[in-house]
Design a protein around this motif. Structure first.
Motif: not given
Length: 127
Positions: A1-5
């Motif tokens: 999963m890609i975390l924007l933060r």
């Protein structure tokens, strides 16, 4: 999963390091605690828009530039994630940018400003 933060923190850290500045210098200038700024850079804390604005001001970077770099990183991460999953990788489509020169706004001279924007997003009205 890609975390924007996490992507945002990576871009902020690179911006700071390009300038050869320390966390302490930027945190002091942005008026945010050193520990909190460190957590934002490591992607452990979500930064509010107000905090991002203060950090961008401290780094003398436009928020739009920061967000553009984050967007580019996100696109690459999504493509890599799709490729790793064996999905068909879509070709990203970016609108063609047109240059628009502005000599005055509402009759007030602006000097000479060139704006690059998607052609469909800019209405140009000749006076």
């Amino acid at each position: 999963m890609i975390l924007l933060r996490r992507l945002l923190g990576d871009v902020l850290r690179r911006q700071r390091q390009r300038q050869g500045r320390t966390l302490r210098e930027v945190s002091s200038s942005a008026r945010v605690s050193l520990g909190y700024l460190s957590e934002v850079e490591r992607g452990q804390k979500e930064a509010s828009s107000e905090l991002l604005s203060a950090i961008c001001d401290a780094l003398d970077v436009r928020m739009s530039e920061l967000m553009r770099e984050v967007s580019d990183e996100l696109s690459l991460a999504e493509l890599a994630e799709s490729a790793a999953a064996g999905d068909a990788v879509p070709v990203p489509v970016r609108p063609m940018l047109n240059s628009v020169s502005v000599a005055s706004v509402a009759g007030v001279p602006t000097g000479r400003v060139t704006i690059k924007a998607p052609a469909e997003a800019v209405d140009v009205v000749a006076a």
